[in-house]
Enzyme design. Sequence first.
Site, PDB file in Angstrom:
ATOM      1  N   HIS A 155       0.821  -1.228   0.000  1.00  0.00           N
ATOM      2  CA  HIS A 155       0.000   0.000   0.000  1.00  0.00           C
ATOM      3  C   HIS A 155       0.849   1.270   0.000  1.00  0.00           C
ATOM      4  O   HIS A 155       0.330   2.358  -0.211  1.00  0.00           O
ATOM      5  CB  HIS A 155      -0.940   0.004   1.210  1.00  0.00           C
ATOM      6  CG  HIS A 155      -2.007  -1.048   1.119  1.00  0.00           C
ATOM      7  ND1 HIS A 155      -3.331  -0.750   0.924  1.00  0.00           N
ATOM      8  CD2 HIS A 155      -1.930  -2.403   1.177  1.00  0.00           C
ATOM      9  CE1 HIS A 155      -4.034  -1.876   0.877  1.00  0.00           C
ATOM     10  NE2 HIS A 155      -3.201  -2.896   1.033  1.00  0.00           N
ATOM     11  N   ASP A 361       3.628   9.325  -0.702  1.00  0.00           N
ATOM     12  CA  ASP A 361       2.360   8.691  -0.311  1.00  0.00           C
ATOM     13  C   ASP A 361       2.020   7.614  -1.331  1.00  0.00           C
ATOM     14  O   ASP A 361       2.023   7.895  -2.537  1.00  0.00           O
ATOM     15  CB  ASP A 361       1.256   9.770  -0.322  1.00  0.00           C
ATOM     16  CG  ASP A 361       0.164   9.514   0.704  1.00  0.00           C
ATOM     17  OD1 ASP A 361      -0.014   8.343   1.077  1.00  0.00           O
ATOM     18  OD2 ASP A 361      -0.494  10.484   1.121  1.00  0.00           O
TER      19      ASP A 361
HETATM   20  O1  F6P Z   1      -0.631   1.649   4.359  1.00  0.00           O
HETATM   21  C1  F6P Z   1      -0.570   2.509   5.419  1.00  0.00           C
HETATM   22  C2  F6P Z   1      -0.858   1.906   6.798  1.00  0.00           C
HETATM   23  O2  F6P Z   1       0.228   1.357   7.426  1.00  0.00           O
HETATM   24  C3  F6P Z   1      -1.926   0.858   6.748  1.00  0.00           C
HETATM   25  O3  F6P Z   1      -1.432  -0.423   6.937  1.00  0.00           O
HETATM   26  C4  F6P Z   1      -2.892   1.306   7.791  1.00  0.00           C
HETATM   27  O4  F6P Z   1      -4.131   1.427   7.180  1.00  0.00           O
HETATM   28  C5  F6P Z   1      -2.512   2.699   8.196  1.00  0.00           C
HETATM   29  O5  F6P Z   1      -1.297   2.965   7.608  1.00  0.00           O
HETATM   30  C6  F6P Z   1      -2.600   2.929   9.684  1.00  0.00           C
HETATM   31  O6  F6P Z   1      -1.419   2.612  10.347  1.00  0.00           O
HETATM   32  P1  F6P Z   1      -1.337   1.778  11.685  1.00  0.00           P
HETATM   33  O7  F6P Z   1      -1.850   0.415  11.412  1.00  0.00           O
HETATM   34  O8  F6P Z   1       0.118   1.810  12.038  1.00  0.00           O
HETATM   35  O9  F6P Z   1      -2.190   2.498  12.696  1.00  0.00           O
END
Ligand code: F6P
Length: 491
Positions: A155, A361
């Site tokens: 992602h 991003d």
């Molecule tokens: O892709 C970005 C990401 O790490 C996703 O896995 C998740 O949706 C978001 O950021 C939130 O981050 P965390 O799981 O560290 O709270």
Amino acid sequence: MKGLVVAANRLPVELSADGRLNPSPGGLASALSSVTAAGTQWVGWAGPEAARPKPFDHGDLRLHPVFLSPDEVDRYYRGFSNAVLWPLFHGRLRRVELNRAWWNSYRVVNRRFASAVAQIAPLGGTVWVHDYHLLLAPAMIREKRPDLRIGLFLHIPFPNAQLFAMLPWRREVIKGMLGADVVGFQVPDDVTNFLAAAKRLVDPRMVGRTLFDGSHSVDVDAFPISVDFTHWDELGEGAASAALANRQELAVESVLLGIDRLDYTKGISQRLRAFGELLDQGLLDTEQCAFVQVAVPSRSDVAAYEDERDEVEQLVDRINVKHRRRNGSVPVRYIDYSLDEVQMAAWFRAADALVVTSLADGMNLVAKEFVAARGDLDGALILSEFAGAAQDLDGALIVNPYDIEDIKQAVLQAIQMPVAERAARLRTMRAAVQHNDVHRWARTFLTRLQSSASTRTDDLVLRPGGGDLATRRDLANRRGLDPKLVETIPS
Ligand code: F6P
């Protein structure tokens, strides 16, 4: 898809200390939740408060919590995932924190996820692994269950090969990823970077974007993620009166909006600095404009995030003290907690412009949510050229977030943009998001996974008259032959 197993760091819901379930933070969980079909199993962490919960049903999904000890949360999640891979992949590694204990924990936790998947996946089933927390899992799953089709989707961006090569465990990471049948990225640049890193570090045989690693082929491509257009369109329609209330409360002519996790990759300081300078120079009138910044706390016990919060909060204070209005109100409205979708839609509809200034991003789903929620065709989007979304959203005002003057120009252009131009730009962007919505994204990825998992190394052939490799299917297609008739070279 029937019998699908999703593996992601977080489950779609988080268990709170008192046993309640709350939606997990972040775009990944919400994007995936909107495309998983009945019967999907999901392997993931249930959050820091979860003890050792048993599998449970949530709506149509069967959730399989993976337990992480406090030490693992520290080393695998905060450490290796969020203080090494996250900054490295976004090109923002400030200190070289290449801690070996964090790496060991990352390996252990990836193996635990792989075992959990191997235990529950149906024979010949499909597994979809997500994001940078689980880059080793594809190869680990394949080792245990060679019968499965395995997809991996990243992602976040994949860095250039030079930067990636700093990682002491770079080969293990690439090999882990190559355990998948399909490796998906957000944009073509990520694909190019990954192919270059794979070539440099493990040198697999390559035919275009297909790599041959040991016993299987790996199809590498870009699959830009999106949002549930219809859902956000409806939320936008339903938010008209709440949006009006937001506007009335602010009581200014122009409203700028930012909605982000409080993360140093999002360029929140850059946009606030641009806003502050416009006020300083009298190009914006503090009595007549407001900047609403929603900064959702995230990974707050990772040092770089604490620093970012301090910097953003100091900037907000500085602007608000300097440009306090005659009636005592302030131009920056700072919201430091998470909003639900209904509240987000109300802010989307209240804004004249959404300002997205990410320094790096993967995609930025907020930009696409904004576009989908603006069925009234009356808002502008300022968008960083370093967000994946910039490649999908023709019609946005594209900025270089490192160039404060560029952001300032875009803010003025957005505020002064004629109504007809706003509408035309939004129309183009909405058509793009509506066409390539999150459902199409998931379908495209999973369809590719179904077809490419059938390409094995014994499908490799030499092009007649030349030494380069091709797949048997590829060659047969070009010559209109049955693939079985194309000679196979022993590998
Ligand atoms: O892709 C970005 C990401 O790490 C996703 O896995 C998740 O949706 C978001 O950021 C939130 O981050 P965390 O799981 O560290 O709270």
